[in-house]
Design a protein around this motif. Sequence first.
Motif, PDB file in Angstrom:
ATOM      1  N   GLU A  51       0.843  -1.212   0.000  1.00  0.00           N
ATOM      2  CA  GLU A  51       0.000   0.000   0.000  1.00  0.00           C
ATOM      3  C   GLU A  51       0.868   1.249   0.000  1.00  0.00           C
ATOM      4  OE1 GLU A  51      -4.216   0.214   2.030  1.00  0.00           O
ATOM      5  OE2 GLU A  51      -2.776  -0.749   3.364  1.00  0.00           O
ATOM      6  N   LYS A  52       1.890   1.265   0.847  1.00  0.00           N
ATOM      7  CA  LYS A  52       2.781   2.429   0.941  1.00  0.00           C
ATOM      8  C   LYS A  52       3.496   2.692  -0.376  1.00  0.00           C
ATOM      9  CE  LYS A  52       3.639   2.264   5.877  1.00  0.00           C
ATOM     10  NZ  LYS A  52       4.610   2.000   6.941  1.00  0.00           N
ATOM     11  N   LYS A  53       3.780   1.645  -1.119  1.00  0.00           N
ATOM     12  CA  LYS A  53       4.464   1.791  -2.409  1.00  0.00           C
ATOM     13  C   LYS A  53       3.489   2.113  -3.542  1.00  0.00           C
ATOM     14  CE  LYS A  53       8.454  -0.929  -1.204  1.00  0.00           C
ATOM     15  NZ  LYS A  53       9.536   0.029  -1.180  1.00  0.00           N
ATOM     16  N   GLY A  54       2.189   2.194  -3.210  1.00  0.00           N
ATOM     17  CA  GLY A  54       1.189   2.588  -4.196  1.00  0.00           C
ATOM     18  C   GLY A  54       0.755   1.484  -5.140  1.00  0.00           C
ATOM     19  N   ILE A  55       1.039   0.230  -4.781  1.00  0.00           N
ATOM     20  CA  ILE A  55       0.699  -0.891  -5.652  1.00  0.00           C
ATOM     21  C   ILE A  55      -0.661  -1.479  -5.294  1.00  0.00           C
ATOM     22  CG2 ILE A  55       1.403  -3.223  -6.351  1.00  0.00           C
ATOM     23  CD1 ILE A  55       4.310  -2.288  -5.846  1.00  0.00           C
ATOM     24  N   VAL A  56      -0.974  -1.502  -4.020  1.00  0.00           N
ATOM     25  CA  VAL A  56      -2.200  -2.130  -3.520  1.00  0.00           C
ATOM     26  C   VAL A  56      -3.090  -1.085  -2.873  1.00  0.00           C
ATOM     27  CG1 VAL A  56      -3.029  -3.723  -1.729  1.00  0.00           C
ATOM     28  CG2 VAL A  56      -1.148  -4.391  -3.195  1.00  0.00           C
ATOM     29  N   GLU A  57      -4.406  -1.288  -3.006  1.00  0.00           N
ATOM     30  CA  GLU A  57      -5.367  -0.417  -2.323  1.00  0.00           C
ATOM     31  C   GLU A  57      -6.365  -1.270  -1.564  1.00  0.00           C
ATOM     32  OE1 GLU A  57      -7.529   1.958  -5.112  1.00  0.00           O
ATOM     33  OE2 GLU A  57      -8.114   0.247  -6.315  1.00  0.00           O
ATOM     34  N   ALA A  58      -6.884  -0.705  -0.492  1.00  0.00           N
ATOM     35  CA  ALA A  58      -7.860  -1.392   0.347  1.00  0.00           C
ATOM     36  C   ALA A  58      -9.244  -0.824   0.096  1.00  0.00           C
ATOM     37  CB  ALA A  58      -7.489  -1.215   1.819  1.00  0.00           C
ATOM     38  N   LYS A  59     -10.234  -1.711   0.083  1.00  0.00           N
ATOM     39  CA  LYS A  59     -11.629  -1.291  -0.052  1.00  0.00           C
ATOM     40  C   LYS A  59     -12.455  -2.073   0.963  1.00  0.00           C
ATOM     41  CE  LYS A  59     -11.495   0.015  -4.856  1.00  0.00           C
ATOM     42  NZ  LYS A  59     -12.027  -0.126  -6.185  1.00  0.00           N
ATOM     43  N   GLY A  60     -13.237  -1.342   1.717  1.00  0.00           N
ATOM     44  CA  GLY A  60     -14.091  -1.981   2.708  1.00  0.00           C
ATOM     45  C   GLY A  60     -15.373  -2.486   2.086  1.00  0.00           C
ATOM     46  N   LEU A  61     -15.786  -3.664   2.517  1.00  0.00           N
ATOM     47  CA  LEU A  61     -17.044  -4.244   2.075  1.00  0.00           C
ATOM     48  C   LEU A  61     -17.677  -4.864   3.314  1.00  0.00           C
ATOM     49  CD1 LEU A  61     -18.853  -4.796  -0.381  1.00  0.00           C
ATOM     50  CD2 LEU A  61     -17.676  -6.968  -0.649  1.00  0.00           C
ATOM     51  N   GLY A  62     -18.617  -4.136   3.902  1.00  0.00           N
ATOM     52  CA  GLY A  62     -19.176  -4.593   5.165  1.00  0.00           C
ATOM     53  C   GLY A  62     -18.106  -4.529   6.241  1.00  0.00           C
ATOM     54  N   LYS A  63     -17.934  -5.624   6.970  1.00  0.00           N
ATOM     55  CA  LYS A  63     -16.931  -5.673   8.032  1.00  0.00           C
ATOM     56  C   LYS A  63     -15.562  -6.095   7.514  1.00  0.00           C
ATOM     57  CE  LYS A  63     -20.153  -6.684  11.743  1.00  0.00           C
ATOM     58  NZ  LYS A  63     -20.480  -7.575  12.846  1.00  0.00           N
ATOM     59  N   ARG A  64     -15.479  -6.474   6.275  1.00  0.00           N
ATOM     60  CA  ARG A  64     -14.218  -6.973   5.695  1.00  0.00           C
ATOM     61  C   ARG A  64     -13.538  -5.889   4.850  1.00  0.00           C
ATOM     62  NH1 ARG A  64     -12.768 -12.269   6.928  1.00  0.00           N
ATOM     63  NH2 ARG A  64     -14.614 -13.484   7.348  1.00  0.00           N
ATOM     64  N   VAL A  65     -12.229  -5.972   4.812  1.00  0.00           N
ATOM     65  CA  VAL A  65     -11.433  -5.103   3.947  1.00  0.00           C
ATOM     66  C   VAL A  65     -10.794  -5.992   2.889  1.00  0.00           C
ATOM     67  CG1 VAL A  65      -9.463  -3.544   3.811  1.00  0.00           C
ATOM     68  CG2 VAL A  65     -10.971  -3.469   5.801  1.00  0.00           C
ATOM     69  N   TYR A  66     -10.992  -5.634   1.638  1.00  0.00           N
ATOM     70  CA  TYR A  66     -10.419  -6.382   0.523  1.00  0.00           C
ATOM     71  C   TYR A  66      -9.293  -5.569  -0.090  1.00  0.00           C
ATOM     72  CZ  TYR A  66     -14.087  -9.810   0.838  1.00  0.00           C
ATOM     73  OH  TYR A  66     -14.902 -10.810   1.292  1.00  0.00           O
ATOM     74  N   TYR A  67      -8.244  -6.262  -0.458  1.00  0.00           N
ATOM     75  CA  TYR A  67      -7.069  -5.628  -1.053  1.00  0.00           C
ATOM     76  C   TYR A  67      -6.948  -6.064  -2.502  1.00  0.00           C
ATOM     77  CZ  TYR A  67      -5.977  -4.670   3.783  1.00  0.00           C
ATOM     78  OH  TYR A  67      -6.043  -4.231   5.072  1.00  0.00           O
ATOM     79  N   GLY A  68      -6.599  -5.116  -3.348  1.00  0.00           N
ATOM     80  CA  GLY A  68      -6.421  -5.406  -4.771  1.00  0.00           C
ATOM     81  C   GLY A  68      -5.337  -4.523  -5.346  1.00  0.00           C
ATOM     82  N   ILE A  69      -4.906  -4.863  -6.545  1.00  0.00           N
ATOM     83  CA  ILE A  69      -3.913  -4.037  -7.241  1.00  0.00           C
ATOM     84  C   ILE A  69      -4.587  -2.714  -7.606  1.00  0.00           C
ATOM     85  CG2 ILE A  69      -2.413  -3.838  -9.264  1.00  0.00           C
ATOM     86  CD1 ILE A  69      -1.549  -6.065  -7.366  1.00  0.00           C
ATOM     87  N   LYS A  70      -3.938  -1.634  -7.261  1.00  0.00           N
ATOM     88  CA  LYS A  70      -4.477  -0.296  -7.512  1.00  0.00           C
ATOM     89  C   LYS A  70      -4.542  -0.039  -9.017  1.00  0.00           C
ATOM     90  CE  LYS A  70      -3.767   4.244  -5.544  1.00  0.00           C
ATOM     91  NZ  LYS A  70      -2.893   5.015  -4.655  1.00  0.00           N
ATOM     92  N   LYS A  71      -5.715   0.286  -9.509  1.00  0.00           N
ATOM     93  CA  LYS A  71      -5.892   0.511 -10.946  1.00  0.00           C
ATOM     94  C   LYS A  71      -5.071   1.684 -11.466  1.00  0.00           C
ATOM     95  CE  LYS A  71     -10.205  -1.734 -12.039  1.00  0.00           C
ATOM     96  NZ  LYS A  71     -10.574  -2.634 -11.093  1.00  0.00           N
TER      97      LYS A  71
END
Length: 82
Positions: A51-71
Amino acid sequence: MDYKQFDGLKFRKSSLNVIEMLKKKPYNLDELSKLTGLDRTSVHYQVKILEKKGIVEAKGLGKRVYYGIKKKYRGYNEIHRN
């Protein structure tokens, strides 16, 4: 330490394993832990580095946080080509 190059940056193999999983689709920490064989704390640490390197982003969905490659990541298309 065993470091590998990715997009001009040095990463531990565990970070690269997380990137490999996230190339497919977003996952939460528990899912990434099962897929990579790393404990949840290690996965969280690796995700925060990415995340700090700008490659991954977090998105909350309900009580869970999902991580994906930042578009908007400059290497997004390259990551998804491999």
